[in-house]
Design a protein around this motif. Structure first.
Motif, PDB file in Angstrom:
ATOM      1  N   LEU A   1       0.751  -1.290  -0.064  1.00 24.95           N
ATOM      2  CA  LEU A   1       0.035  -0.088  -0.106  1.00 24.95           C
ATOM      3  C   LEU A   1       0.736   1.093   0.006  1.00 24.95           C
ATOM      4  O   LEU A   1       1.853   1.135   0.528  1.00 24.95           O
ATOM      5  CB  LEU A   1      -1.021   0.022   1.231  1.00 24.95           C
ATOM      6  CG  LEU A   1      -1.879   1.296   1.492  1.00 24.95           C
ATOM      7  CD1 LEU A   1      -2.882   1.157   0.214  1.00 24.95           C
ATOM      8  CD2 LEU A   1      -2.386   1.176   2.881  1.00 24.95           C
ATOM      9  N   VAL A   2       0.452   2.220  -0.722  1.00 21.62           N
ATOM     10  CA  VAL A   2       1.230   3.620  -0.669  1.00 21.62           C
ATOM     11  C   VAL A   2       0.139   4.699  -0.242  1.00 21.62           C
ATOM     12  O   VAL A   2      -1.010   4.858  -0.715  1.00 21.62           O
ATOM     13  CB  VAL A   2       1.865   3.881  -2.112  1.00 21.62           C
ATOM     14  CG1 VAL A   2       2.446   5.238  -2.114  1.00 21.62           C
ATOM     15  CG2 VAL A   2       2.724   2.944  -2.585  1.00 21.62           C
ATOM     16  N   LEU A   3       0.701   5.790   0.648  1.00 18.94           N
ATOM     17  CA  LEU A   3      -0.099   6.579   0.917  1.00 18.94           C
ATOM     18  C   LEU A   3       0.887   7.970   0.409  1.00 18.94           C
ATOM     19  O   LEU A   3       2.178   7.836   1.046  1.00 18.94           O
ATOM     20  CB  LEU A   3      -0.052   6.635   2.483  1.00 18.94           C
ATOM     21  CG  LEU A   3      -1.303   5.861   3.111  1.00 18.94           C
ATOM     22  CD1 LEU A   3      -0.395   4.487   3.560  1.00 18.94           C
ATOM     23  CD2 LEU A   3      -2.220   6.599   3.970  1.00 18.94           C
ATOM     24  N   ALA A   4       0.277   8.691  -0.362  1.00 16.19           N
ATOM     25  CA  ALA A   4       1.251   9.833  -0.828  1.00 16.19           C
ATOM     26  C   ALA A   4       0.510  11.116  -0.774  1.00 16.19           C
ATOM     27  O   ALA A   4      -0.547  11.326  -1.258  1.00 16.19           O
ATOM     28  CB  ALA A   4       1.321   9.564  -2.523  1.00 16.19           C
ATOM     29  N   ASP A   5       1.283  12.163  -0.369  1.00 17.94           N
ATOM     30  CA  ASP A   5       1.075  13.425  -0.517  1.00 17.94           C
ATOM     31  C   ASP A   5       1.189  13.798  -1.956  1.00 17.94           C
ATOM     32  O   ASP A   5       1.832  13.058  -2.600  1.00 17.94           O
ATOM     33  CB  ASP A   5       1.895  14.454   0.474  1.00 17.94           C
ATOM     34  CG  ASP A   5       1.490  15.696   0.385  1.00 17.94           C
ATOM     35  OD1 ASP A   5       0.435  15.953   0.133  1.00 17.94           O
ATOM     36  OD2 ASP A   5       2.228  16.463   1.089  1.00 17.94           O
ATOM     37  N   ILE A   6       0.622  14.812  -2.589  1.00 19.18           N
ATOM     38  CA  ILE A   6       0.601  15.489  -3.491  1.00 19.18           C
ATOM     39  C   ILE A   6       1.859  16.355  -4.126  1.00 19.18           C
ATOM     40  O   ILE A   6       2.502  15.915  -4.826  1.00 19.18           O
ATOM     41  CB  ILE A   6      -0.335  16.225  -3.918  1.00 19.18           C
ATOM     42  CG1 ILE A   6      -2.004  15.556  -3.672  1.00 19.18           C
ATOM     43  CG2 ILE A   6      -0.767  16.877  -5.304  1.00 19.18           C
ATOM     44  CD1 ILE A   6      -2.057  14.293  -4.672  1.00 19.18           C
ATOM     45  N   GLN A   7       2.012  17.294  -3.040  1.00 17.38           N
ATOM     46  CA  GLN A   7       3.220  18.087  -3.081  1.00 17.38           C
ATOM     47  C   GLN A   7       4.286  17.658  -2.389  1.00 17.38           C
ATOM     48  O   GLN A   7       4.428  17.695  -1.043  1.00 17.38           O
ATOM     49  CB  GLN A   7       2.927  19.589  -2.999  1.00 17.38           C
ATOM     50  CG  GLN A   7       3.696  20.552  -3.351  1.00 17.38           C
ATOM     51  CD  GLN A   7       4.146  20.787  -4.750  1.00 17.38           C
ATOM     52  OE1 GLN A   7       3.112  20.576  -5.488  1.00 17.38           O
ATOM     53  NE2 GLN A   7       5.532  20.844  -5.311  1.00 17.38           N
TER      54      GLN A   7
ATOM     55  N   ASP B   1      11.006  18.715  -2.761  1.00 17.98           N
ATOM     56  CA  ASP B   1      11.711  19.284  -3.829  1.00 17.98           C
ATOM     57  C   ASP B   1      10.901  19.911  -4.925  1.00 17.98           C
ATOM     58  O   ASP B   1      11.272  20.043  -6.285  1.00 17.98           O
ATOM     59  CB  ASP B   1      12.677  18.151  -4.430  1.00 17.98           C
ATOM     60  CG  ASP B   1      12.106  17.126  -5.161  1.00 17.98           C
ATOM     61  OD1 ASP B   1      10.941  17.028  -4.855  1.00 17.98           O
ATOM     62  OD2 ASP B   1      12.783  16.366  -5.456  1.00 17.98           O
ATOM     63  N   ASP B   2       9.446  20.332  -4.676  1.00 18.24           N
ATOM     64  CA  ASP B   2       8.710  20.767  -5.631  1.00 18.24           C
ATOM     65  C   ASP B   2       8.411  19.556  -6.651  1.00 18.24           C
ATOM     66  O   ASP B   2       7.720  19.955  -7.654  1.00 18.24           O
ATOM     67  CB  ASP B   2       9.237  21.921  -6.740  1.00 18.24           C
ATOM     68  CG  ASP B   2       9.025  23.114  -5.820  1.00 18.24           C
ATOM     69  OD1 ASP B   2       8.177  23.239  -4.527  1.00 18.24           O
ATOM     70  OD2 ASP B   2      10.119  23.968  -5.707  1.00 18.24           O
ATOM     71  N   SER B   3       8.784  18.269  -6.419  1.00 18.08           N
ATOM     72  CA  SER B   3       8.294  17.032  -7.316  1.00 18.08           C
ATOM     73  C   SER B   3       6.790  16.757  -6.851  1.00 18.08           C
ATOM     74  O   SER B   3       6.377  17.188  -5.914  1.00 18.08           O
ATOM     75  CB  SER B   3       9.412  16.005  -7.137  1.00 18.08           C
ATOM     76  OG  SER B   3       9.193  15.613  -5.846  1.00 18.08           O
ATOM     77  N   SER B   4       6.116  15.929  -7.643  1.00 15.84           N
ATOM     78  CA  SER B   4       4.785  15.511  -7.583  1.00 15.84           C
ATOM     79  C   SER B   4       4.687  14.114  -6.949  1.00 15.84           C
ATOM     80  O   SER B   4       5.273  13.296  -7.543  1.00 15.84           O
ATOM     81  CB  SER B   4       4.014  15.638  -8.751  1.00 15.84           C
ATOM     82  OG  SER B   4       2.909  14.963  -8.834  1.00 15.84           O
ATOM     83  N   GLY B   5       3.878  13.888  -5.899  1.00 16.69           N
ATOM     84  CA  GLY B   5       3.643  12.760  -5.442  1.00 16.69           C
ATOM     85  C   GLY B   5       2.821  11.887  -6.438  1.00 16.69           C
ATOM     86  O   GLY B   5       2.955  10.567  -6.531  1.00 16.69           O
ATOM     87  N   ILE B   6       1.944  12.555  -7.364  1.00 16.85           N
ATOM     88  CA  ILE B   6       1.465  11.713  -8.150  1.00 16.85           C
ATOM     89  C   ILE B   6       2.265  11.250  -9.392  1.00 16.85           C
ATOM     90  O   ILE B   6       2.036  10.237  -9.760  1.00 16.85           O
ATOM     91  CB  ILE B   6       0.298  12.892  -9.009  1.00 16.85           C
ATOM     92  CG1 ILE B   6      -0.571  13.233  -7.966  1.00 16.85           C
ATOM     93  CG2 ILE B   6      -0.319  12.125 -10.249  1.00 16.85           C
ATOM     94  CD1 ILE B   6      -1.916  14.420  -8.681  1.00 16.85           C
TER      95      ILE B   6
END
Length: 264
Positions: free
Chosen positions: A188-194, A197-202
């Motif tokens: 399972l992965v729980l991911a923030d969006i931002q 380093d300004d990269s994207s969790g998406i």
């Protein structure tokens, strides 16, 4: 204000609920679309004397309960043109989990849920307790957390560990997330969006899903930006700031569908 204008702010959250309920973006969005078609076809039948959001979810549940009973396509909608391809019976969300999602994820009161699913409040409370008990016996998973805010990451880690799951790593950038996922494949992965380093969790999740399949729960302060009805979008989504019960319900539901589709 027109009925459409009253309902519009609530549509992203109905999409979130529908996707969590069905475990799939396509099926969830199809039920939402069918709900809107039913309202447009017969606006005079929209529940009177209740909050618009409550009425919207009531129509949704009427369609859900009347069309998901058979293992096969269900034809719904005012013109009978909307066909929703049904998942097999083992993937259908049982009533206790519906009650838990409505309270923990959507924030409805016990009394609201009683109205939505046409049961007594005492029965709803019993359903929620049943769902929580089922969570305790759920298969344990390895969880990757992608979150760059230390306090939030620690809070999520505590919730995950309290549920009996193992945290494989906490990643703060896209690169970290992919590396950690490849080092020890999570369940399972729980991911923030931002991310830091300004990269994207998406983007990090897309990279991971390009290597192997895993259920994902996104966490964001702006859920409406990700719930427009377009594809691809998250199936499971938690809104910041979140309650522990919300994270618990989302994790359980994501793993519920993952277990339902796992080979016997």
């Amino acid at each position: 204000m027109s009925l459409g204008q009253q309902l519009h702010p609530h549509l992203p959250f109905l999409r979130r609920y529908a996707r969590a309920l069905t475990g799939d973006q396509i099926h969830g969005d199809a039920y939402v679309r069918a709900t809107l078609e039913a309202i447009v076809a017969a606006p005079e039948e929209f529940p009177a004397g209740v909050d618009p959001r409550l009425g919207l979810y009531k129509i949704f549940h009427a369609i859900w309960s009347s069309s998901h009973l058979d293992d096969g396509p269900a034809v719904i909608g005012p013109d009978g043109q909307e066909a929703i391809a049904q998942a097999r019976l083992g993937r259908l969300t049982p009533l206790p989990r519906q009650a838990l999602l409505l309270t923990a994820l959507e924030g409805f009161t016990i009394e609201d849920v009683a109205y939505l699913i046409s049961m007594d409040a005492d029965e709803v409370e019993a359903l929620v307790e049943e769902a929580l008990s089922a969570i305790e016996s759920q298969t344990r998973a390895k969880v990757l957390i992608i979150e760059d805010e230390p306090i939030i990451a620690m809070d999520i880690e505590t919730i995950v560990r309290d549920l009996g799951h193992e945290v494989t790593a906490i990643a703060v950038t896209r690169e970290d997330a992919v590396r950690e996922a490849m080092a020890q494949r999570p369940g399972l992965v729980l991911a923030d969006i931002q991310l830091a380093d300004d990269s994207s969790g998406i983007d990090a999740v897309k990279d991971i899903l390009g290597e192997f399949s895993v259920p994902v729960i996104f966490i964001t302060a702006f859920p409406e930006r990700l719930l427009t009805g377009e594809r691809p979008e998250p199936t499971f989504l938690i809104t910041k700031p979140f309650q522990r019960s919300t994270v618990k319900a989302a994790i359980s539901q994501a793993l519920f569908f993952d277990e339902a589709t796992a080979p016997a």
